[in-house]
Scaffold this motif. Structure first.
Motif, short mmCIF file in Angstrom:
data_model
loop_
_atom_site.label_atom_id
_atom_site.label_comp_id
_atom_site.label_asym_id
_atom_site.label_seq_id
_atom_site.Cartn_x
_atom_site.Cartn_y
_atom_site.Cartn_z
N UNK A 1 4.07 -5.70 3.22
CA UNK A 1 4.03 -4.83 2.05
C UNK A 1 2.61 -4.40 1.70
N UNK A 2 1.60 -5.07 2.26
CA UNK A 2 0.20 -4.72 1.99
C UNK A 2 -0.44 -4.24 3.28
N UNK A 3 -1.02 -3.06 3.25
CA UNK A 3 -1.66 -2.46 4.42
C UNK A 3 -3.16 -2.71 4.34
N UNK A 4 -3.64 -3.66 5.15
CA UNK A 4 -5.06 -4.03 5.09
C UNK A 4 -5.96 -2.98 5.73
N UNK A 5 -5.37 -2.02 6.44
CA UNK A 5 -6.18 -0.97 7.07
C UNK A 5 -6.29 0.26 6.17
N UNK A 6 -5.59 0.24 5.02
CA UNK A 6 -5.59 1.38 4.12
C UNK A 6 -6.91 1.49 3.37
N UNK A 7 -7.24 2.71 2.95
CA UNK A 7 -8.44 2.93 2.14
C UNK A 7 -8.21 2.46 0.71
N UNK A 8 -6.95 2.24 0.34
CA UNK A 8 -6.63 1.76 -1.01
C UNK A 8 -6.98 0.28 -1.08
N UNK A 9 -7.77 -0.16 -2.06
CA UNK A 9 -8.18 -1.56 -2.17
C UNK A 9 -6.96 -2.49 -2.18
N UNK A 10 -7.11 -3.64 -1.51
CA UNK A 10 -5.99 -4.58 -1.38
C UNK A 10 -5.54 -5.08 -2.75
N UNK A 11 -6.48 -5.34 -3.65
CA UNK A 11 -6.10 -5.84 -4.97
C UNK A 11 -5.20 -4.84 -5.68
N UNK A 12 -5.48 -3.52 -5.48
CA UNK A 12 -4.71 -2.50 -6.16
C UNK A 12 -3.31 -2.38 -5.54
N UNK A 13 -3.23 -2.57 -4.23
CA UNK A 13 -1.92 -2.56 -3.58
C UNK A 13 -1.06 -3.71 -4.12
N UNK A 14 -1.67 -4.88 -4.29
CA UNK A 14 -0.95 -6.03 -4.83
C UNK A 14 -0.55 -5.78 -6.28
N UNK A 15 -1.45 -5.20 -7.05
CA UNK A 15 -1.15 -4.85 -8.44
C UNK A 15 0.08 -3.95 -8.52
N UNK A 16 0.12 -2.90 -7.69
CA UNK A 16 1.24 -1.97 -7.71
C UNK A 16 2.53 -2.64 -7.23
N UNK A 17 2.41 -3.54 -6.28
CA UNK A 17 3.59 -4.24 -5.77
C UNK A 17 4.23 -5.09 -6.86
N UNK A 18 3.42 -5.89 -7.57
CA UNK A 18 3.95 -6.74 -8.64
C UNK A 18 4.42 -5.89 -9.80
N UNK A 19 3.68 -4.83 -10.11
CA UNK A 19 4.09 -3.92 -11.17
C UNK A 19 5.48 -3.36 -10.88
N UNK A 20 5.71 -2.96 -9.63
CA UNK A 20 7.00 -2.41 -9.24
C UNK A 20 8.12 -3.44 -9.39
N UNK A 21 7.83 -4.71 -9.03
CA UNK A 21 8.83 -5.77 -9.17
C UNK A 21 9.20 -5.98 -10.64
N UNK A 22 8.21 -5.87 -11.52
CA UNK A 22 8.47 -6.02 -12.95
C UNK A 22 9.29 -4.85 -13.47
#
Length: 246
Positions: A1-22
């Motif tokens: 679920x987290x793309x480490x090769x993306x230009x989007x910071x990893x912390x922000x990807x995790x933030x959006x992932x948990x936000x979506x679960x909520x």
């Protein structure tokens, strides 16, 4: 679920992932989040990155921390409704439509007084990167956007490498700065003749005008854009609470 090769910071990807679960109700009010160690192990990322993502969730009012007990999902405030301006590309994609972003122009420009004020740069800073893009869905043009970012000599424009045409993506790829926060302002306007010609609509047609400013970790403006969305093809929806059903 987290793309480490993306230009989007990893912390922000995790933030959006948990936000979506909520928001989807997978994590309910009062329920505790996994520990930093558990999240770190699951995604193979540092605990510092996890801590940064959780701090952003706290700032967003979606979770709260209790010393010695953990981090818990907050109860949404139903009297504080916010219209969210999500990424339009993602909205179109989620609806299953065929879409594409077309780059009309990419070049280096001189800083005028208006842009100098927006970016808060000194007289010594002479240039910005300038981009023009059009978003289409099912071969119909829906939005037109002009974007500006700080120019970095060490990262020249290579149009063939413009894989992420979003403003944060352009900043992360073509400047020396890291996009950390953003401000969006929505207005109702009428399109100019140029905008009408590009979007294939009548001059002075009603449109949504969204201005976006991107900031680095020191809250310095490093990107600015103005996007015009067709008023007959776009709408805003507000949800009460976290849950989204469509």
């Amino acid at each position: 679920m987290i793309d480490k090769s993306s230009v989007i910071p990893i912390y922000y990807q995790l933030f959006k992932l948990i936000e979506d679960q909520i928001r989807r109700g997978e994590l309910k009010p009062g329920e505790s989040l996994p520990t930093e160690h558990e999240i770190s192990s699951r995604f193979e990322i540092s605990r510092m990155t996890v801590r940064r993502a959780i701090s952003e969730l706290v700032l967003a009012g979606m979770v709260y921390a209790q010393q010695g007990k953990g981090t818990f999902v907050a109860t949404p405030k139903l009297d504080n409704i916010v219209f969210e301006l999500n990424d339009f590309n993602q909205e179109i994609k989620q609806r299953g439509l065929n879409y594409k972003t077309t780059l009309l122009e990419a070049k280096i420009i001189r800083v005028d007084e208006e842009l100098r004020a927006k970016f808060q740069v000194s007289e010594e800073h002479k240039r910005l990167l300038y981009f023009r893009t059009v978003l289409s869905a099912e071969d119909e043009r829906l939005s037109y956007e002009v974007k500006y970012t700080i120019y970095s000599k060490s990262k020249p424009i290579l149009e063939s490498e413009l894989k992420d045409p979003s403003l944060p993506g352009l900043i992360a790829t073509h400047t020396e700065y890291v996009p950390m926060s953003a401000k969006k302002v929505l207005q109702v306007a009428t399109c100019t003749e140029e905008e009408a010609l590009i979007l294939g609509i009548a001059p002075s047609s009603p449109v949504f005008l969204i201005e976006q400013t991107i900031y680095d970790p020191d809250f310095k403006p490093v990107g600015w854009s103005k996007a015009v969305y067709r008023g007959d093809r776009y709408k805003l929806t507000s949800y009460d609470g976290w849950y989204k059903k469509d």
